[in-house]
Each structure stands twice: as C-alpha cells, then as structure tokens.
Design a protein around this motif. Structure first.
Motif, PDB file in Angstrom:
ATOM      1  N   LEU A  41       0.751  -1.075  -0.012  1.00 46.63           N
ATOM      2  CA  LEU A  41       0.051   0.010  -0.124  1.00 46.63           C
ATOM      3  C   LEU A  41       0.838   1.261   0.064  1.00 46.63           C
ATOM      4  N   ALA A  42       1.824   1.305   0.720  1.00 44.08           N
ATOM      5  CA  ALA A  42       2.798   2.305   0.829  1.00 44.08           C
ATOM      6  C   ALA A  42       3.394   2.664  -0.491  1.00 44.08           C
ATOM      7  N   VAL A  43       3.903   1.728  -1.108  1.00 38.20           N
ATOM      8  CA  VAL A  43       4.531   1.838  -2.584  1.00 38.20           C
ATOM      9  C   VAL A  43       3.463   2.277  -3.585  1.00 38.20           C
ATOM     10  N   ALA A  44       2.448   1.733  -3.419  1.00 35.25           N
ATOM     11  CA  ALA A  44       1.230   1.970  -4.531  1.00 35.25           C
ATOM     12  C   ALA A  44       0.883   3.433  -4.219  1.00 35.25           C
ATOM     13  N   VAL A  45       0.809   4.008  -2.997  1.00 33.83           N
ATOM     14  CA  VAL A  45       0.308   5.246  -2.667  1.00 33.83           C
ATOM     15  C   VAL A  45       1.618   6.169  -3.350  1.00 33.83           C
TER      16      VAL A  45
ATOM     17  N   ARG B 106       4.022   7.725 -12.613  1.00 35.30           N
ATOM     18  CA  ARG B 106       3.990   6.217 -12.784  1.00 35.30           C
ATOM     19  C   ARG B 106       2.684   5.860 -12.060  1.00 35.30           C
ATOM     20  N   ARG B 107       1.732   6.625 -12.042  1.00 35.73           N
ATOM     21  CA  ARG B 107       0.663   6.200 -11.164  1.00 35.73           C
ATOM     22  C   ARG B 107      -0.090   4.864 -12.155  1.00 35.73           C
ATOM     23  N   PRO B 108       0.058   4.767 -13.166  1.00 36.77           N
ATOM     24  CA  PRO B 108      -0.774   3.376 -13.868  1.00 36.77           C
ATOM     25  C   PRO B 108      -0.192   2.098 -13.285  1.00 36.77           C
TER      26      PRO B 108
ATOM     27  N   VAL C 127      -4.197  -3.415  -5.910  1.00 32.14           N
ATOM     28  CA  VAL C 127      -5.023  -4.784  -5.902  1.00 32.14           C
ATOM     29  C   VAL C 127      -4.250  -5.945  -4.844  1.00 32.14           C
ATOM     30  N   GLY C 128      -2.874  -5.923  -5.001  1.00 30.41           N
ATOM     31  CA  GLY C 128      -2.275  -6.856  -4.076  1.00 30.41           C
ATOM     32  C   GLY C 128      -2.506  -6.427  -2.264  1.00 30.41           C
ATOM     33  N   ALA C 129      -2.450  -5.245  -2.383  1.00 28.04           N
ATOM     34  CA  ALA C 129      -2.670  -5.041  -0.745  1.00 28.04           C
ATOM     35  C   ALA C 129      -4.016  -5.211  -0.291  1.00 28.04           C
ATOM     36  N   GLY C 130      -5.083  -4.785  -1.247  1.00 29.80           N
ATOM     37  CA  GLY C 130      -6.553  -5.168  -0.914  1.00 29.80           C
ATOM     38  C   GLY C 130      -6.940  -6.317  -0.616  1.00 29.80           C
TER      39      GLY C 130
END
Length: 133
Positions: free
Chosen positions: A7-11, A18-20, A27-30
C-alpha cells in the motif's frame, strides 16, 4: 506488514507520472488485507462477519480517497461474501448453492436485495463531486 508495504509503495506511485504502475500494488494490498481478515474470521460468528462487512464498506470509502476503483470492487466482493454467509446461515439457501429447502425461502432474496440497495447507496456516496478547495 507486506500489505502495508504494498500500500505504501502504491500510494507513492500514485503521486507521480508512474500512477498506472500502482494499480496491481493496490490490488495486492487489498487482497492481502481482506484475505487476512477473511482467514482470521472464517469460522467466526456474527460479530466477526459484521466486522468483515464494516471493513468492506471501508474499502469502498477508501476507494474514493485513494482514487482507485480496485478497492471499491474488492469491498463489493466482500459485501457479497458476507451477504452469502448470512443467507446460508438464516435459510440454508445461498447465491452459490442450494444446501436444502430452507424454512424461510424469502430471506435469501431479501438479503441480496438489501445488498443491492447498500451497493447503490455506497456508489452514490462515493461518486458525489468533491468540494472545490
């Protein structure tokens, strides 16, 4: 711990160009957070399943804050699993299978109708425009 890192890396990826690339990390965090919750409560009682429902609603609300629809989809799936659990518990009839004739055949359609109404209400709540500011 791994879900927190995802989640931290995704945010962090969401904040730039690099948002995409953050999609699959969200998805992995969820899945990791929700999967851990379901695993912990798999044999739980009503309180535990209500907590899963609350977490699922939180996922949908989090989707708005993170601006990621994957959280809303996972939250909706969680609510569906909870509705199926209670439909089976109260009638022996579920969306996935019919485990018996049940003595209250109206309960399962009622549970899923309530689920549909909740999903519509959540969809309306998170789709409202944000205040400018």
């Amino acid at each position: 711990a791994i879900a927190d890192a995802y989640l931290a890396v995704a945010v962090r990826l969401d904040g730039g160009e690099r948002r995409p690339y953050g999609f699959w990390l969200h998805v992995g965090a969820g899945l990791a957070i929700g999967g851990a919750l379901l695993y912990a409560f798999r044999h739980g009682g009503t309180v535990e399943w209500v907590l899963v429902a609350v977490a699922s609603v939180a996922y949908v609300l989090l989707a708005r804050g993170l601006e990621r629809s994957s959280w809303a989809v996972l939250g909706a799936v969680g609510l569906f699993v909870v509705a199926d659990h209670f439909a089976v518990r109260w009638t022996n009839v579920s969306f996935f299978s019919i485990q018996g004739n049940g003595d209250r055949p109206w309960v399962a359609p009622f549970v899923f109708t309530c689920l549909g109404a909740l999903l519509v209400a959540l969809g309306l709540a998170v789709s409202r425009p944000r205040a400018a500011g």
